[in-house]
Design an enzyme around this catalytic site. Structure first.
Site, PDB file in Angstrom:
ATOM      1  N   ASP A 299       0.874  -1.173   0.000  1.00 30.43           N
ATOM      2  CA  ASP A 299       0.000   0.000   0.000  1.00 30.43           C
ATOM      3  C   ASP A 299       0.907   1.217   0.000  1.00 30.43           C
ATOM      4  O   ASP A 299       1.561   1.526   1.001  1.00 30.43           O
ATOM      5  CB  ASP A 299      -0.920   0.009   1.228  1.00 30.43           C
ATOM      6  CG  ASP A 299      -1.909   1.176   1.161  1.00 30.43           C
ATOM      7  OD1 ASP A 299      -1.759   2.041   0.267  1.00 30.43           O
ATOM      8  OD2 ASP A 299      -2.828   1.217   1.999  1.00 30.43           O
TER       9      ASP A 299
ATOM     10  N   ASN B 209       3.982   1.327 -11.367  1.00 31.29           N
ATOM     11  CA  ASN B 209       2.735   1.557 -12.105  1.00 31.29           C
ATOM     12  C   ASN B 209       1.585   2.003 -11.211  1.00 31.29           C
ATOM     13  O   ASN B 209       0.773   2.825 -11.622  1.00 31.29           O
ATOM     14  CB  ASN B 209       2.357   0.262 -12.837  1.00 31.29           C
ATOM     15  CG  ASN B 209       0.901   0.260 -13.257  1.00 31.29           C
ATOM     16  OD1 ASN B 209       0.520   0.913 -14.226  1.00 31.29           O
ATOM     17  ND2 ASN B 209       0.054  -0.451 -12.498  1.00 31.29           N
TER      18      ASN B 209
ATOM     19  N   TYR C 299      -3.010  15.685  -9.295  1.00 33.71           N
ATOM     20  CA  TYR C 299      -2.583  14.517 -10.075  1.00 33.71           C
ATOM     21  C   TYR C 299      -1.531  14.934 -11.109  1.00 33.71           C
ATOM     22  O   TYR C 299      -0.492  14.284 -11.250  1.00 33.71           O
ATOM     23  CB  TYR C 299      -3.811  13.900 -10.745  1.00 33.71           C
ATOM     24  CG  TYR C 299      -3.533  12.668 -11.556  1.00 33.71           C
ATOM     25  CD1 TYR C 299      -3.368  11.427 -10.948  1.00 33.71           C
ATOM     26  CD2 TYR C 299      -3.456  12.725 -12.945  1.00 33.71           C
ATOM     27  CE1 TYR C 299      -3.125  10.288 -11.706  1.00 33.71           C
ATOM     28  CE2 TYR C 299      -3.209  11.598 -13.710  1.00 33.71           C
ATOM     29  CZ  TYR C 299      -3.052  10.381 -13.090  1.00 33.71           C
ATOM     30  OH  TYR C 299      -2.803   9.251 -13.836  1.00 33.71           O
TER      31      TYR C 299
ATOM     32  N   ALA D 162       0.448  17.482 -11.011  1.00 32.07           N
ATOM     33  CA  ALA D 162       1.680  17.875 -10.308  1.00 32.07           C
ATOM     34  C   ALA D 162       2.441  16.649  -9.813  1.00 32.07           C
ATOM     35  O   ALA D 162       3.674  16.582  -9.909  1.00 32.07           O
ATOM     36  CB  ALA D 162       1.346  18.794  -9.137  1.00 32.07           C
ATOM     37  N   ALA D 163       1.720  15.661  -9.282  1.00 28.74           N
ATOM     38  CA  ALA D 163       2.386  14.457  -8.772  1.00 28.74           C
ATOM     39  C   ALA D 163       3.082  13.710  -9.912  1.00 28.74           C
ATOM     40  O   ALA D 163       4.226  13.263  -9.769  1.00 28.74           O
ATOM     41  CB  ALA D 163       1.367  13.545  -8.075  1.00 28.74           C
ATOM     42  N   LYS D 164       2.405  13.589 -11.037  1.00 29.29           N
ATOM     43  CA  LYS D 164       3.016  12.869 -12.165  1.00 29.29           C
ATOM     44  C   LYS D 164       4.187  13.650 -12.750  1.00 29.29           C
ATOM     45  O   LYS D 164       5.164  13.060 -13.225  1.00 29.29           O
ATOM     46  CB  LYS D 164       1.955  12.566 -13.231  1.00 29.29           C
ATOM     47  CG  LYS D 164       0.887  11.554 -12.785  1.00 29.29           C
ATOM     48  CD  LYS D 164       1.487  10.179 -12.526  1.00 29.29           C
ATOM     49  CE  LYS D 164       0.422   9.105 -12.371  1.00 29.29           C
ATOM     50  NZ  LYS D 164       0.993   7.783 -12.087  1.00 29.29           N
TER      51      LYS D 164
ATOM     52  N   ILE E  85      -6.579   5.825 -21.372  1.00 32.48           N
ATOM     53  CA  ILE E  85      -6.489   4.372 -21.492  1.00 32.48           C
ATOM     54  C   ILE E  85      -7.751   3.773 -20.856  1.00 32.48           C
ATOM     55  O   ILE E  85      -8.114   4.146 -19.722  1.00 32.48           O
ATOM     56  CB  ILE E  85      -5.228   3.821 -20.758  1.00 32.48           C
ATOM     57  CG1 ILE E  85      -3.982   4.693 -21.033  1.00 32.48           C
ATOM     58  CG2 ILE E  85      -4.989   2.358 -21.112  1.00 32.48           C
ATOM     59  CD1 ILE E  85      -3.537   4.819 -22.458  1.00 32.48           C
TER      60      ILE E  85
END
Ligand SMILES: NC(=O)c1ccc[n+]([C@@H]2O[C@H](COP(=O)([O-])OP(=O)(O)OC[C@H]3O[C@@H](n4cnc5c(N)ncnc54)[C@H](OP(=O)(O)O)[C@@H]3O)[C@@H](O)[C@H]2O)c1
Length: 279
Positions: free
Chosen positions: A60, A89, A154, A156-158, A187
């Site tokens: 986790d 992933n 999201y 910003a994190a990526k 996807i």
């Protein structure tokens, strides 16, 4: 990595129970690799959820101790030092207006999508460096390259994950360890159903968020199959000298070519317009 060595690779895929992670676990297992996949709840996986020949371990990423616990388990199995490939992933998809995102939601997202993958990578690197061979794949998102309203955390994190990967690649390639980022577009994995969503009651952003999510979900439903992203990840694993960056889905590489040709502000407006937002 030679052709014969490739089929004998030992690979760890985080989030190997659905979508892209499951597709890549299937593809690599079919190629004869030893595949270890993670889930937050491996004990709850039914026989139908499991890919034959794949081993499932608990992880986790939202738990700050998750990566260290997994590494200790791998060490106990004698696999930490011999891991050839790590595919980071697993991830959380999150939406919400920048102004209203709760601090704890942003923190969990960064733990899951950035700090966890970074820590796990640190833990497998000594073994890879010692053997002068290894691959780490960061599964990012095209939203890192094309940030979108109400997906700020999201995006910003990526983007952070990609920057970690780009710099780490420079550090590690002299040791024969290659770090690559794969940015998927839309996807069709059903990730929209699992997205965490934040919106205050009576929020002034309600209409905007609703419109954006309708378009986002429709784009994802009409997206390419996870197997196509898995094929790109496999390419990055078996290439003698993998690229630092791969983009797949959402008509890539076209958006990246346009990004180079058009003014930044116009690109931002196009991204918003594709999600029903006039700016
Ligand atoms: N689908 C898209 O359109 C798209 C686009 C761009 C980028 N991506 C990225 O691609 C990756 C895979 O996405 P997907 O569409 O395949 O998603 P998915 O079908 O929802 O799969 C997510 C996987 O991550 C695991 N997971 C979720 N939260 C976790 C946590 N806190 N700790 C550890 N594992 C966790 C899940 O496993 P368990 O539930 O068994 O724990 C599951 O196997 C993600 O990083 C996502 O951000 C997807």
């Amino acid at each position: 990595m030679t052709g014969s060595a490739r089929s004998a690779l030992t690979v760890l895929v985080t989030g190997g129970t659905s979508g892209i992670g499951r597709a890549v676990a299937e593809a690599l297992s079919a190629k004869g690799c030893t595949v270890l996949a993670t889930s937050r709840n491996p004990d709850r996986l039914s026989p139908a959820d499991r890919i034959p020949g794949v081993s499932y371990l608990r992880l986790d990423l939202a738990d700050p101790d998750g990566p260290d616990r997994l590494a200790a388990e791998l060490d106990g199995l004698g696999l930490l030092e011999s891991l050839d490939v790590l595919i980071n992933n697993a991830g959380e998809s999150q939406s919400g207006p920048f102004e209203e995102l709760p601090a704890e939601a942003i923190e969990r997202l960064f733990r899951t999508n950035v700090f966890g993958p970074v820590r796990l990578s640190q833990l497998v690197l000594p073994g890879m460096r010692a053997r002068w061979a290894g691959r780490i794949i960061m599964v990012g998102s095209m939203l890192a390259s094309f940030p979108l309203a109400h997906r700020s955390s999201y995006s910003a994190a990526k983007a952070a994950l990609r920057a970690f990967a780009t710099a780490a690649r420079q550090e590690l390639s002299p040791f024969g360890v290659w770090v690559s980022t794969v940015e998927p577009g839309s996807i069709a994995t059903g990730i929209g159903l699992r997205r965490t969503k934040y919106l205050d009651e009576g929020s002034p952003y309600t209409q905007d968020v609703t419109t954006m999510l309708q378009h986002l979900d429709a784009n994802e439903r009409g997206g390419i199959p996870a197997a196509e992203v898995a094929a790109t990840i496999v390419d990055a694993i078996i290439a003698p000298r993998p690229r630092g960056f791969y983009a797949v889905g959402s008509r890539a590489p076209l958006p990246f070519l346009l990004q180079r040709a058009l003014p930044r502000e116009l690109v931002s407006k196009i991204v918003a317009a594709q999600h029903g937002l006039k700016r």
